[in-house]
Design a protein around this motif. Structure first.
Motif, PDB file in Angstrom:
ATOM      1  N   MET A   1       0.846  -1.179   0.000  1.00 22.35           N
ATOM      2  CA  MET A   1       0.000   0.000   0.000  1.00 22.35           C
ATOM      3  C   MET A   1       0.891   1.241   0.000  1.00 22.35           C
ATOM      4  O   MET A   1       1.752   1.390   0.848  1.00 22.35           O
ATOM      5  CB  MET A   1      -0.834  -0.063   1.270  1.00 22.35           C
ATOM      6  N   ALA A   2       0.669   2.127  -0.934  1.00 20.11           N
ATOM      7  CA  ALA A   2       1.450   3.357  -1.048  1.00 20.11           C
ATOM      8  C   ALA A   2       1.149   4.273   0.145  1.00 20.11           C
ATOM      9  O   ALA A   2       0.054   4.262   0.689  1.00 20.11           O
ATOM     10  CB  ALA A   2       1.120   4.057  -2.354  1.00 20.11           C
ATOM     11  N   GLN A   3       2.142   5.096   0.538  1.00 18.60           N
ATOM     12  CA  GLN A   3       2.006   5.872   1.767  1.00 18.60           C
ATOM     13  C   GLN A   3       2.247   7.365   1.618  1.00 18.60           C
ATOM     14  O   GLN A   3       2.667   8.014   2.558  1.00 18.60           O
ATOM     15  CB  GLN A   3       2.974   5.320   2.827  1.00 18.60           C
ATOM     16  N   ASN A   4       2.024   7.938   0.468  1.00 16.48           N
ATOM     17  CA  ASN A   4       2.172   9.378   0.294  1.00 16.48           C
ATOM     18  C   ASN A   4       0.877  10.040   0.785  1.00 16.48           C
ATOM     19  O   ASN A   4      -0.143   9.977   0.108  1.00 16.48           O
ATOM     20  CB  ASN A   4       2.426   9.680  -1.186  1.00 16.48           C
ATOM     21  N   PRO A   5       0.881  10.678   1.982  1.00 12.03           N
ATOM     22  CA  PRO A   5      -0.355  11.233   2.543  1.00 12.03           C
ATOM     23  C   PRO A   5      -1.028  12.287   1.656  1.00 12.03           C
ATOM     24  O   PRO A   5      -2.254  12.338   1.568  1.00 12.03           O
ATOM     25  CB  PRO A   5       0.087  11.847   3.872  1.00 12.03           C
ATOM     26  N   ALA A   6      -0.245  13.125   0.990  1.00  8.82           N
ATOM     27  CA  ALA A   6      -0.834  14.152   0.137  1.00  8.82           C
ATOM     28  C   ALA A   6      -1.546  13.513  -1.057  1.00  8.82           C
ATOM     29  O   ALA A   6      -2.650  13.934  -1.437  1.00  8.82           O
ATOM     30  CB  ALA A   6       0.240  15.120  -0.341  1.00  8.82           C
ATOM     31  N   ARG A   7      -0.954  12.490  -1.634  1.00  9.49           N
ATOM     32  CA  ARG A   7      -1.593  11.821  -2.772  1.00  9.49           C
ATOM     33  C   ARG A   7      -2.832  11.064  -2.307  1.00  9.49           C
ATOM     34  O   ARG A   7      -3.856  11.063  -2.988  1.00  9.49           O
ATOM     35  CB  ARG A   7      -0.625  10.875  -3.462  1.00  9.49           C
ATOM     36  N   ARG A   8      -2.770  10.437  -1.129  1.00  5.81           N
ATOM     37  CA  ARG A   8      -3.932   9.719  -0.591  1.00  5.81           C
ATOM     38  C   ARG A   8      -5.106  10.699  -0.405  1.00  5.81           C
ATOM     39  O   ARG A   8      -6.243  10.403  -0.742  1.00  5.81           O
ATOM     40  CB  ARG A   8      -3.584   9.040   0.736  1.00  5.81           C
TER      41      ARG A   8
END
Length: 191
Positions: A1-8
């Motif tokens: 699972m990807a973890q870039n908060p801004a992209r999420r």
């Protein structure tokens, strides 16, 4: 699972826009990717399933509709009376109409919750907790009225907002401010 908060967050915002425009049936990973302007497959890297995406969209809507702390602090400088409750209801109405897509997406999520027990449990818990927090805040801050006052005010404002955002011609746009004042006047007792 990807973890870039801004992209999420951007993907959750895109999901909200898709829900508001296309409804729950239009909410696909591909539609979210397209709305967010990211490569196909990005949303599925951030959300394990469509249910996970629905849950995250619901959480993000609540974040988006949270009162602005500075505006709230300014409003709360006033005495705890019916006039302040009226000002707070105007702020609620302003925030929700400013984020029309967020509220329409929440309505779509509520409809989808009638078919998805897990989503229903999550939304029920979140909305019940918010309502109970609002009741506790109202009583704790010494606003006029009691628990039932807050419940009836919640129901009246929810109905007003629903009409305005879904079928604005029913009530028209002229006189909405006066209607909010009437709602508060009829529900909230004078100090």
């Amino acid at each position: 699972m990807a973890q870039n908060p801004a992209r999420r967050t951007a993907l959750a915002d895109a999901a909200i826009e898709v829900l508001a425009r296309e409804g729950a049936r239009g909410l696909t990973f591909r539609a979210v990717d397209g709305r967010a302007g990211v490569p196909t497959g990005t949303a599925s890297n951030y959300f394990a399933s469509r249910d996970h995406l629905l849950h995250q969209a619901a959480r993000r809507i609540h974040e988006r509709l949270t009162p602005d702390a500075a505006i709230l602090a300014e409003l709360l400088r006033a005495p705890r009376d019916r006039a302040l409750v009226t000002a707070l209801m105007h702020d609620v109405f302003r925030r929700i109409t400013a984020d029309r897509a967020g509220y329409l997406a929440m309505l779509e999520l509520r409809l989808e919750a009638t078919r998805r027990p897990e989503l229903r449990a999550q939304l029920t818990g979140t909305i019940r907790d918010d309502l109970e927090a609002n009741i506790a805040y109202h009583l704790g801050e010494g606003f006029p009225g009691d628990r039932e006052t807050v419940l009836v005010l919640y129901l009246a404002m929810t109905g007003l907002i629903l009409e305005h955002l879904t079928l604005p011609e029913v009530l028209g746009v002229d006189g909405l401010a006066a209607l909010i004042e009437t709602v508060v006047e009829r529900i909230v007792p004078a100090a």
